[in-house]
Motif scaffolding. Sequence first.
Motif, PDB file in Angstrom:
ATOM      1  N   LEU A  11     -11.818 -16.858 -70.931  1.00  0.00           N
ATOM      2  CA  LEU A  11     -12.030 -17.101 -69.506  1.00  0.00           C
ATOM      3  C   LEU A  11     -10.951 -18.014 -68.933  1.00  0.00           C
ATOM      4  O   LEU A  11     -10.499 -17.794 -67.806  1.00  0.00           O
ATOM      5  N   ALA A  12     -10.531 -19.006 -69.684  1.00  0.00           N
ATOM      6  CA  ALA A  12      -9.470 -19.896 -69.196  1.00  0.00           C
ATOM      7  C   ALA A  12      -8.191 -19.101 -68.955  1.00  0.00           C
ATOM      8  O   ALA A  12      -7.518 -19.279 -67.928  1.00  0.00           O
ATOM      9  N   ASP A  13      -7.857 -18.207 -69.883  1.00  0.00           N
ATOM     10  CA  ASP A  13      -6.655 -17.381 -69.731  1.00  0.00           C
ATOM     11  C   ASP A  13      -6.790 -16.414 -68.554  1.00  0.00           C
ATOM     12  O   ASP A  13      -5.865 -16.267 -67.754  1.00  0.00           O
ATOM     13  N   LEU A  14      -7.947 -15.778 -68.450  1.00  0.00           N
ATOM     14  CA  LEU A  14      -8.190 -14.866 -67.329  1.00  0.00           C
ATOM     15  C   LEU A  14      -8.130 -15.616 -65.999  1.00  0.00           C
ATOM     16  O   LEU A  14      -7.494 -15.138 -65.049  1.00  0.00           O
ATOM     17  N   ASP A  15      -8.782 -16.752 -65.933  1.00  0.00           N
ATOM     18  CA  ASP A  15      -8.823 -17.524 -64.689  1.00  0.00           C
ATOM     19  C   ASP A  15      -7.420 -17.958 -64.264  1.00  0.00           C
ATOM     20  O   ASP A  15      -7.095 -17.941 -63.078  1.00  0.00           O
ATOM     21  N   LYS A  20      -3.198 -17.016 -60.340  1.00  0.00           N
ATOM     22  CA  LYS A  20      -1.794 -16.693 -60.079  1.00  0.00           C
ATOM     23  C   LYS A  20      -1.691 -15.495 -59.140  1.00  0.00           C
ATOM     24  O   LYS A  20      -0.970 -15.546 -58.141  1.00  0.00           O
ATOM     25  N   TYR A  21      -2.424 -14.427 -59.428  1.00  0.00           N
ATOM     26  CA  TYR A  21      -2.351 -13.241 -58.581  1.00  0.00           C
ATOM     27  C   TYR A  21      -3.011 -13.463 -57.224  1.00  0.00           C
ATOM     28  O   TYR A  21      -2.576 -12.895 -56.226  1.00  0.00           O
ATOM     29  N   GLY A  26      -2.091 -14.173 -51.520  1.00  0.00           N
ATOM     30  CA  GLY A  26      -2.507 -15.019 -50.398  1.00  0.00           C
ATOM     31  C   GLY A  26      -4.004 -15.001 -50.184  1.00  0.00           C
ATOM     32  O   GLY A  26      -4.478 -15.025 -49.054  1.00  0.00           O
ATOM     33  N   VAL A  27      -4.756 -14.977 -51.294  1.00  0.00           N
ATOM     34  CA  VAL A  27      -6.212 -14.870 -51.225  1.00  0.00           C
ATOM     35  C   VAL A  27      -6.851 -16.175 -51.677  1.00  0.00           C
ATOM     36  O   VAL A  27      -6.524 -16.704 -52.739  1.00  0.00           O
ATOM     37  N   ASP A  28      -7.756 -16.684 -50.858  1.00  0.00           N
ATOM     38  CA  ASP A  28      -8.553 -17.850 -51.215  1.00  0.00           C
ATOM     39  C   ASP A  28      -9.748 -17.350 -52.020  1.00  0.00           C
ATOM     40  O   ASP A  28     -10.631 -16.676 -51.474  1.00  0.00           O
ATOM     41  N   LEU A  29      -9.785 -17.637 -53.308  1.00  0.00           N
ATOM     42  CA  LEU A  29     -10.852 -17.137 -54.174  1.00  0.00           C
ATOM     43  C   LEU A  29     -12.229 -17.658 -53.783  1.00  0.00           C
ATOM     44  O   LEU A  29     -13.242 -17.053 -54.137  1.00  0.00           O
ATOM     45  N   ALA A  30     -12.274 -18.752 -53.046  1.00  0.00           N
ATOM     46  CA  ALA A  30     -13.552 -19.297 -52.590  1.00  0.00           C
ATOM     47  C   ALA A  30     -14.103 -18.528 -51.388  1.00  0.00           C
ATOM     48  O   ALA A  30     -15.260 -18.680 -51.026  1.00  0.00           O
ATOM     49  N   ASN A  31     -13.268 -17.674 -50.799  1.00  0.00           N
ATOM     50  CA  ASN A  31     -13.668 -16.900 -49.628  1.00  0.00           C
ATOM     51  C   ASN A  31     -13.903 -15.446 -50.039  1.00  0.00           C
ATOM     52  O   ASN A  31     -12.974 -14.678 -50.215  1.00  0.00           O
ATOM     53  N   ARG A  32     -15.165 -15.097 -50.189  1.00  0.00           N
ATOM     54  CA  ARG A  32     -15.527 -13.762 -50.665  1.00  0.00           C
ATOM     55  C   ARG A  32     -14.940 -12.656 -49.797  1.00  0.00           C
ATOM     56  O   ARG A  32     -14.511 -11.627 -50.294  1.00  0.00           O
ATOM     57  N   ASP A  49       0.994  -4.171 -53.415  1.00  0.00           N
ATOM     58  CA  ASP A  49      -0.077  -3.351 -53.956  1.00  0.00           C
ATOM     59  C   ASP A  49      -0.233  -3.584 -55.455  1.00  0.00           C
ATOM     60  O   ASP A  49      -1.342  -3.614 -55.971  1.00  0.00           O
ATOM     61  N   LYS A  50       0.860  -3.750 -56.157  1.00  0.00           N
ATOM     62  CA  LYS A  50       0.812  -3.982 -57.602  1.00  0.00           C
ATOM     63  C   LYS A  50       0.096  -5.301 -57.894  1.00  0.00           C
ATOM     64  O   LYS A  50      -0.734  -5.368 -58.811  1.00  0.00           O
ATOM     65  N   ALA A  51       0.396  -6.341 -57.138  1.00  0.00           N
ATOM     66  CA  ALA A  51      -0.286  -7.624 -57.328  1.00  0.00           C
ATOM     67  C   ALA A  51      -1.773  -7.493 -57.039  1.00  0.00           C
ATOM     68  O   ALA A  51      -2.610  -8.032 -57.768  1.00  0.00           O
ATOM     69  N   ARG A  52      -2.102  -6.757 -55.993  1.00  0.00           N
ATOM     70  CA  ARG A  52      -3.508  -6.549 -55.635  1.00  0.00           C
ATOM     71  C   ARG A  52      -4.238  -5.800 -56.746  1.00  0.00           C
ATOM     72  O   ARG A  52      -5.345  -6.152 -57.137  1.00  0.00           O
ATOM     73  N   GLU A  53      -3.595  -4.774 -57.296  1.00  0.00           N
ATOM     74  CA  GLU A  53      -4.216  -4.015 -58.384  1.00  0.00           C
ATOM     75  C   GLU A  53      -4.383  -4.871 -59.632  1.00  0.00           C
ATOM     76  O   GLU A  53      -5.390  -4.756 -60.340  1.00  0.00           O
ATOM     77  N   SER A  54      -3.411  -5.728 -59.906  1.00  0.00           N
ATOM     78  CA  SER A  54      -3.525  -6.633 -61.052  1.00  0.00           C
ATOM     79  C   SER A  54      -4.690  -7.589 -60.854  1.00  0.00           C
ATOM     80  O   SER A  54      -5.481  -7.818 -61.777  1.00  0.00           O
ATOM     81  N   LEU A  55      -4.814  -8.144 -59.645  1.00  0.00           N
ATOM     82  CA  LEU A  55      -5.918  -9.041 -59.341  1.00  0.00           C
ATOM     83  C   LEU A  55      -7.251  -8.325 -59.514  1.00  0.00           C
ATOM     84  O   LEU A  55      -8.180  -8.857 -60.126  1.00  0.00           O
ATOM     85  N   GLN A  56      -7.339  -7.114 -59.024  1.00  0.00           N
ATOM     86  CA  GLN A  56      -8.575  -6.350 -59.157  1.00  0.00           C
ATOM     87  C   GLN A  56      -8.933  -6.139 -60.626  1.00  0.00           C
ATOM     88  O   GLN A  56     -10.070  -6.358 -61.037  1.00  0.00           O
TER      89      GLN A  56
END
Length: 84
Positions: A11-15, A20-21, A26-32, A49-56
């Motif tokens: 989880l630490a590595d994933l987080d 990073k992504y 430009g996404v605030d993870l606290a904002n659903r 799009d590649k960054a977005r897909e990686s984040l997903q």
Amino acid sequence: MSGFEHYAQELADLDHEIRKYALICGVDLANRHEVEACLRDHHDAWQDDKARESLQGLLVLRIKVETEMIEQGMTPPPLVAPAG
């Protein structure tokens, strides 16, 4: 077991990668709503799009690890610390 024997480190590595992504996107993870919009909306530029897909993909993987932890009777830590 899916191979995630070291849940805390996984989880630490994933987080780390998720944060990073999220920063790249430009996404605030606290904002659903921002997270959902990032995962839903496609961009003209391939890099965005590649960054977005990686984040997903990373978010989906985190959910799978969390699910496995819960099935094993553990409580996963939150991705985003509660405001306070």
